[in-house]
Design an enzyme around this catalytic site. Sequence first.
Site, PDB file in Angstrom:
ATOM      1  N   GLY A 525      18.144 -61.456  -8.208  1.00 48.49           N
ATOM      2  CA  GLY A 525      18.040 -60.092  -7.714  1.00 48.49           C
ATOM      3  C   GLY A 525      17.354 -60.041  -6.361  1.00 48.49           C
ATOM      4  N   HIS A 526      17.367 -58.857  -5.782  1.00 43.47           N
ATOM      5  CA  HIS A 526      16.821 -58.701  -4.428  1.00 43.47           C
ATOM      6  C   HIS A 526      15.310 -58.878  -4.399  1.00 43.47           C
ATOM      7  CE1 HIS A 526      20.676 -57.567  -2.810  1.00 43.47           C
ATOM      8  NE2 HIS A 526      20.843 -56.709  -3.792  1.00 43.47           N
ATOM      9  N   LEU A 527      14.599 -58.419  -5.423  1.00 40.57           N
ATOM     10  CA  LEU A 527      13.147 -58.581  -5.418  1.00 40.57           C
ATOM     11  C   LEU A 527      12.774 -60.057  -5.480  1.00 40.57           C
ATOM     12  CD1 LEU A 527      10.580 -56.738  -5.421  1.00 40.57           C
ATOM     13  CD2 LEU A 527      10.379 -57.277  -7.843  1.00 40.57           C
ATOM     14  N   VAL A 530      13.210 -61.537  -1.989  1.00 47.73           N
ATOM     15  CA  VAL A 530      12.121 -61.186  -1.082  1.00 47.73           C
ATOM     16  C   VAL A 530      10.846 -61.939  -1.461  1.00 47.73           C
ATOM     17  CG1 VAL A 530      10.736 -59.304  -0.147  1.00 47.73           C
ATOM     18  CG2 VAL A 530      13.151 -58.934  -0.645  1.00 47.73           C
ATOM     19  N   HIS A 620      21.153 -60.454   4.126  1.00 45.50           N
ATOM     20  CA  HIS A 620      20.713 -59.918   2.835  1.00 45.50           C
ATOM     21  C   HIS A 620      20.849 -58.393   2.811  1.00 45.50           C
ATOM     22  CE1 HIS A 620      17.396 -59.925  -0.514  1.00 45.50           C
ATOM     23  NE2 HIS A 620      18.576 -59.517  -0.942  1.00 45.50           N
TER      24      HIS A 620
END
Length: 867
Positions: A525-527, A530, A620
């Site tokens: 996932g994106h979290l 990051v 992204h």
Amino acid sequence: MLLRKVVQPMFDFFSKRRQQKALRDEDDKERFILRYRAFRDLLKSNNEVLMTMADMQEKATGAFLFDKAYIESSYKAVAAGIKKIIENLDVLADGKYKNLIIPYEKNHEAITNRLGAKVSIPKTEYVLPLDKLGKETITSAGGKLAHMAELANVLRLPVPPGFVVTTYAYETFVQHNQIQDVLHQKTSELDIRNYDKLTATSEEMQQLVRRGQIPADIEGGILDTYHAMCRRAGAENLNVSVRSSALHEDIMASFAGQYETALNIPREDLLTQYTNILASQFTPRALFYYKDKGFNIEEMAMAVGIVCMVPARASGIMYSRDPGSPKEDVILINAVWGLGPYAVGGVVPTDNYRVSRDGEIKVSRETSGRQEVMLIGAAEGGTKEVPVPRELLGKPCLDDDQIAELASYARMVEAHFGQPQDMEWAMDQEGKLYLMQSRPLRVTSPTVADERRPTVVKGHKILLDTGTIACRGVGAGPVHVVRNEADLASFPEGGVLVVRHTYNEFAVVLQKASAVVSDIGTVLGHLATVAREYNVPAIFNTQKATKVLSNGMQVTVDAMFANVYEGTVEELLRKKTTDEAAGASPVLKELREILQMITPLNLTDPRSPDFSPKGCTTLHDITRFAHEVSLQAMFDLGKESHFAERSTKQLVCDVPMQWWIIDLDDGIKEGVTEKKVKAEDIVSVPMKAIWEGMTALPWKGPPPVDTKGFLSIMFGATMDPSIDPSVRKRFADKNYIIISKHFCNLNSRLGFHFSTTEAYVGDNPNENYVSFIFKGGAADVDRRVRRVQFVARLLEHFDFRIEIKDDSLLARLTGYEQEYVKERLKVLGHIMTHTRQLDMVMYNDAMVKWYYEDMLKGIESFVNIAH
């Protein structure tokens, strides 16, 4: 007759309109299928891109060995995937986001230019002594000698004296003999899969180098420095080892065994061996390796190390970690009598030592057989094989003190370079130990599927010991539980971010976070992306972090072994890996530089005005934007599409609603051709789950309505312009379900109530999602709003994200495992069936509470809340 003349044109007109509508409806099915496939391809590409980005980020930690070819192939996969995402979004959204190609092309050009940049050879002296070298001189001294000098000059470890003939000397040698163009042409045209051609070309290239003349300045520099080294050693002549140290050797790739090393070389053979080492760049195995890894001919520059020969009594290899079990604090040492090539090449049985440290140092020894022969330096130069002396046969090559000394070196070197190391060592006739080489060790990449129990620190209470590692590392600080965006405002510097779900919005505090722990979440996932970008240790899927951890608790998050400890565990914090030295690697620097154009996420809030193609500054961002708007585009497509009668099948069921099914692909059992189907004929994963929820408990019928409720229905029905007259006359209307094996879009209209549910449920959590819109009702506004808030409270209890506007509700769920999503779809199915007409009785908060508790009890009787 007159009547026919008047009526016939009207009949023909309406007949033609009906035909046109039928054709349009049929076209809508084809249009839907086309866009659905584009949507599926977009999700697939999005997942593949995120997987590749995650792998690149893990490599960028410095804990893994990789080469330039890895960077190029990985970026190629990312670029191709994002191009597909943009193309499929163009089909799905009918060209609405065509400007998304602009930020892609801008980043692609910048990354391509960076990857195409050649390593420049600095102009230096032709010869440099070892004490003037270090990791910062890699482009001059090559990887092997730069690392060797780092051991001696920074760590002060025992290394034999020596010097390097630089890459600039090699470049000068090639230009002096005017062979650079020929070497370039032959390498560029070489087909490494044609072995005969490879060996023939290799021989030609080696001969060009061996026959070359060493420029006088280089020859003088080699001999002068050699004699100075002899004088410092108090010897007239010294035998030396002449070692390759190519530009990328032991840095961008191991090149282990690809180049030559000449041992025990006397002065008179020194210059010949120098050209032999230069020529070894072009052996068949070296050419194959170089081209297969994707390096450029311009970067084939060989430095050569000339190092005093150690007359080895014993020698061998040492790993600072067990490559198969890098989590364990274990050092592996092997040893042979005599010179090291017999250990490196596996020529003779070895002594093998395993040094573990669990409170105290433990050494275990095993042998792979008895060593009968050994390699030594010959009196005339070079090496020769001799029998192992009788007094050494079967004896350990090393005693406990020597093993402990080597182990201490291994720990120092690994700590300095910030990653596991592969070292070569030698022990002279007096028992003095020397390190001869150190390079990154390729280890087995740790996986979340590792079946071994994680290592724990004794004496400290473990609060959580399960989960999926999203970013490796260790962090400590006070717990700050974030349940919604409002909680982010008070997040402290150095806090441990604890969340139930890994929502993208939470990324804004990661720069301040020491670690992240979640109940649920995906490492793709994106979290997670990051977190890896900021190198914040992260453990997802602990299931109960928000229940066990509370605000203000001091904890240590060990995201190497998926443990969370109570308090501060100093032992773990001291062991935090640093990559200060690994940062000197050109290939690691290059990867980190291009990742700055790939992985940072700026688009976290879809409600922001910057959430647009223009707001995408990294690759992204493009994936995040495309994923978000593709879900909305697919949802809108389901609402806007119309289907002809001949493309639908009627669902025969006991539910008091008419259901018509449009099967896109494999949503109905194979062989079912009738116009009417049964619920058991449906094989669509999400639809089966919804249907199970709809039928799990019988509907109790409409609730008893008071006079005010009845009057509010009548008033709403006459005043609501969205309800057409035909709906007022009929209790039930047609409801459409669009299905495939893993997809469904369900539009439900029952009297005054409207809902749309869309879901994709497959094996890949990153592709799974649910969207649900609920609107309408026949009662007055206050009662409808209470009903919406009632539904929202139920859905929030089961982890849906909710948005409410007046009497409308939007609920979403994305990025979860298949079983988890199926259970939530059962909840939706139940709510869709059992909240009909409840707005009529929602006349006060007490009634809302009673229905909430009653319905929650019913749902929990058939839904597996553990998932």
